[in-house]
Design an enzyme around this catalytic site. Structure first.
Site, mmCIF file in Angstrom:
data_model
loop_
_atom_site.group_PDB
_atom_site.id
_atom_site.type_symbol
_atom_site.label_atom_id
_atom_site.label_comp_id
_atom_site.label_asym_id
_atom_site.label_seq_id
_atom_site.Cartn_x
_atom_site.Cartn_y
_atom_site.Cartn_z
ATOM 1 N N HIS A 24 5.212 -0.945 2.990
ATOM 2 C CA HIS A 24 6.200 -0.303 2.116
ATOM 3 C C HIS A 24 6.634 1.084 2.615
ATOM 4 C CE1 HIS A 24 3.008 1.926 0.093
ATOM 5 N NE2 HIS A 24 2.607 0.932 -0.652
ATOM 6 N N HIS A 78 -8.031 -2.932 -8.530
ATOM 7 C CA HIS A 78 -6.687 -2.357 -8.355
ATOM 8 C C HIS A 78 -5.671 -3.489 -8.338
ATOM 9 C CE1 HIS A 78 -3.420 0.037 -7.013
ATOM 10 N NE2 HIS A 78 -3.598 -0.057 -5.706
ATOM 11 N N GLU A 80 -2.373 -3.480 -7.321
ATOM 12 C CA GLU A 80 -1.251 -3.557 -6.372
ATOM 13 C C GLU A 80 -1.341 -4.890 -5.618
ATOM 14 O OE1 GLU A 80 -0.585 0.012 -4.052
ATOM 15 O OE2 GLU A 80 1.389 -0.704 -3.416
ATOM 16 N N ASP A 82 -1.136 -6.044 -2.716
ATOM 17 C CA ASP A 82 -1.903 -6.321 -1.487
ATOM 18 C C ASP A 82 -3.340 -6.723 -1.816
ATOM 19 O OD1 ASP A 82 -1.881 -3.625 -2.330
ATOM 20 O OD2 ASP A 82 -2.678 -2.915 -0.416
ATOM 21 N N HIS A 145 -4.692 5.355 -6.753
ATOM 22 C CA HIS A 145 -3.442 6.057 -6.855
ATOM 23 C C HIS A 145 -2.478 5.411 -7.854
ATOM 24 C CE1 HIS A 145 -0.945 3.227 -4.162
ATOM 25 N NE2 HIS A 145 -2.127 2.673 -4.275
ATOM 26 N N ASP A 164 -8.511 1.433 -2.998
ATOM 27 C CA ASP A 164 -7.788 2.084 -1.897
ATOM 28 C C ASP A 164 -8.490 3.352 -1.393
ATOM 29 O OD1 ASP A 164 -5.621 0.345 -1.593
ATOM 30 O OD2 ASP A 164 -4.469 1.313 -3.166
ATOM 31 N N TYR A 191 -3.959 7.620 6.027
ATOM 32 C CA TYR A 191 -3.979 6.894 4.748
ATOM 33 C C TYR A 191 -3.994 7.888 3.584
ATOM 34 C CZ TYR A 191 -4.880 3.161 1.496
ATOM 35 O OH TYR A 191 -4.751 2.279 0.459
ATOM 36 N N HIS A 224 -9.219 -1.489 2.386
ATOM 37 C CA HIS A 224 -8.530 -1.548 3.684
ATOM 38 C C HIS A 224 -9.434 -0.953 4.751
ATOM 39 C CE1 HIS A 224 -4.598 -2.406 1.873
ATOM 40 N NE2 HIS A 224 -4.776 -1.398 1.053
HETATM 41 FE FE1 FEO Z 1 -2.643 0.504 -3.746
HETATM 42 FE FE2 FEO Z 1 -3.959 -1.201 -1.065
HETATM 43 O O1 FEO Z 1 -2.950 -0.939 -2.616
#
Ligand code: FEO
Length: 395
Positions: A24, A78, A80, A82, A145, A164, A191, A224
């Site tokens: 993104h 989380h 999001e 991903d 976040h 994250d 990051y 990640h």
């Molecule tokens: Fe906030 Fe890795 O997504």
């Protein structure tokens, strides 16, 4: 992927996205991973899933350890996409009635993402879930976040699943910090700069809270990149340092140029700064990605921006970067602007207006040069460099 046992009966089940280069709008030159984890206790818990297109790969990994139907609980740290895009396929495979533990905001977001009547079990900050021999504790980390974020801590193993937080967009065959060494730190910093900088004050509060609680952490598992097992304190301390944004004797000179005049100004300012022992680097917006520039901004004491004037305004790449930087709210910067112009010359004034909104300390009205810099113009850029150097802390 083959599951990796990261601690007794606790497995990494992530997938490696070798080819992603744009996350993104964040440049991921070295790909990324989406980490999912399985805890095999008397009850079996799956922590987070993966991007939608990798859902089958995750299910195949789970199947190497256990029949997916035997998973008792899903923990969603989380929402999001991903980390949840693969959730519908996973739920379909493990059983749509399986409880999903998440924050209250997590429930709200998941409902809106997937419009499914899943068996949500919203948890409070400090809430616990027993797996038998182990107990999970949930810690809300709102706005780190997204509003839904939470951490999950395994009390007995002293492992923190941090969604994250502490992550890095890094695809590699390595799974742990000690396998990569120092080379992982630029990825972790990038990051932080692009995903978490805006929330730096909250991070400092969270670290203080964790210290007050005396929480022992032997391993940090982000969603990640690599897992921090050798020295989890190192990444926590780095987060504190990056969040404090203590200005260094460093200046980032960010610019674009049409016919090399603004570029010449940038290079003169950089040379002048370098003479004064400032870690100065020119970053041409046409060649440097915004996500790399913002990484340099984190610990810079000075932000110097140059733009030609085009159509009575800023050059589009300069506007793009200013918008991005304003959103991430960097702190403790001195600033100055410069730029070449032909007839109207609004760019410097417009940059200064953005700097004001960002509460940067503007140390000079800026240098504007009509068309190509002459000796006098070059001298003005050189003097601007000296003025910026003077405003920066000594080493
Ligand atoms: Fe906030 Fe890795 O997504």
């Amino acid at each position: 992927m083959k599951p990796v046992e990261i601690s007794k009966d606790i497995y990494w089940l992530g997938v490696i996205d070798w080819n992603i280069r744009d996350f993104h709008g964040y440049s991921t030159y070295q790909g990324s991973t989406y980490n999912s984890f399985l805890i095999m206790d008397e009850k079996i818990a799956l922590i987070d899933t993966v991007k939608k297109e990798f859902a089958d790969e995750l299910i195949a990994s789970i199947s190497q350890l256990v029949d997916p139907k035997k998973i008792d609980y899903v923990i969603s740290n989380h929402t999001e996409m991903d980390h949840t895009g693969g959730l519908p396929r996973v739920m379909h495979r493990i059983g749509e009635d399986k409880p999903i533990y998440c924050s209250k905001m997590g429930q709200k977001n998941l409902s809106k993402h997937f419009r499914q009547k899943w068996n949500y079990q919203p948890v409070e900050n400090g809430g616990e879930l027993s797996l038998g021999k182990r107990t999970l504790t949930f810690m809300e980390t709102r706005m780190l976040h997204w509003p839904d974020n939470m951490f999950t801590y395994v009390n007995e193993d002293k492992i923190l699943f941090s969604s994250d937080g502490f992550g890095q967009h890094y695809a590699g065959v390595e799974r742990f910090d000690d396998e990569v060494g120092e080379a992982i730190m630029p990825h972790a910093k990038k990051y932080f700069a692009n995903i978490l900088l805006l929330y730096a004050p909250l991070i400092l509060k969270l670290v203080d809270k964790v210290k007050e609680m005396g929480l022992a952490i032997d391993m940090i598992c982000p969603d990640h990149g690599i897992i921090w097992r050798k020295d989890p304190e190192k990444i926590i301390n780095s987060y504190v340092e990056w969040s404090l944004q203590k200005p260094r004797r460093k200046a980032v000179v960010i610019f674009d140029t049409m016919w090399h005049s603004t570029e010449k100004m940038a290079e003169t300012i950089v040379a002048s700064l370098a003479e004064e022992g400032v870690d100065a680097r020119p970053m041409n917006l046409r060649n440097c990605h915004r996500s790399d520039i913002i990484t340099e901004v984190v610990d810079a004491g000075a932000i110097v921006m140059g733009s030609p004037t085009i159509n009575n305004g800023l050059f589009p790449t300069v506007s793009d970067f200013l918008t991005y930087m304003k959103g991430l709210k960097p702190l403790n910067k001195v600033a100055a602007a410069f730029g070449s112009y032909g007839w109207s010359g609004e760019a410097v004034k417009l940059i200064n207006s953005e700097f004001e909104q960002m509460k940067f300390d503007i140390i000079d009205p800026g240098v504007r040069i009509n068309y190509v810099p002459d000796d006098k113009g070059i001298d003005a850029c050189y003097e601007l460099g000296k003025k910026i150097a003077k405003a920066l802390p000594e080493k």
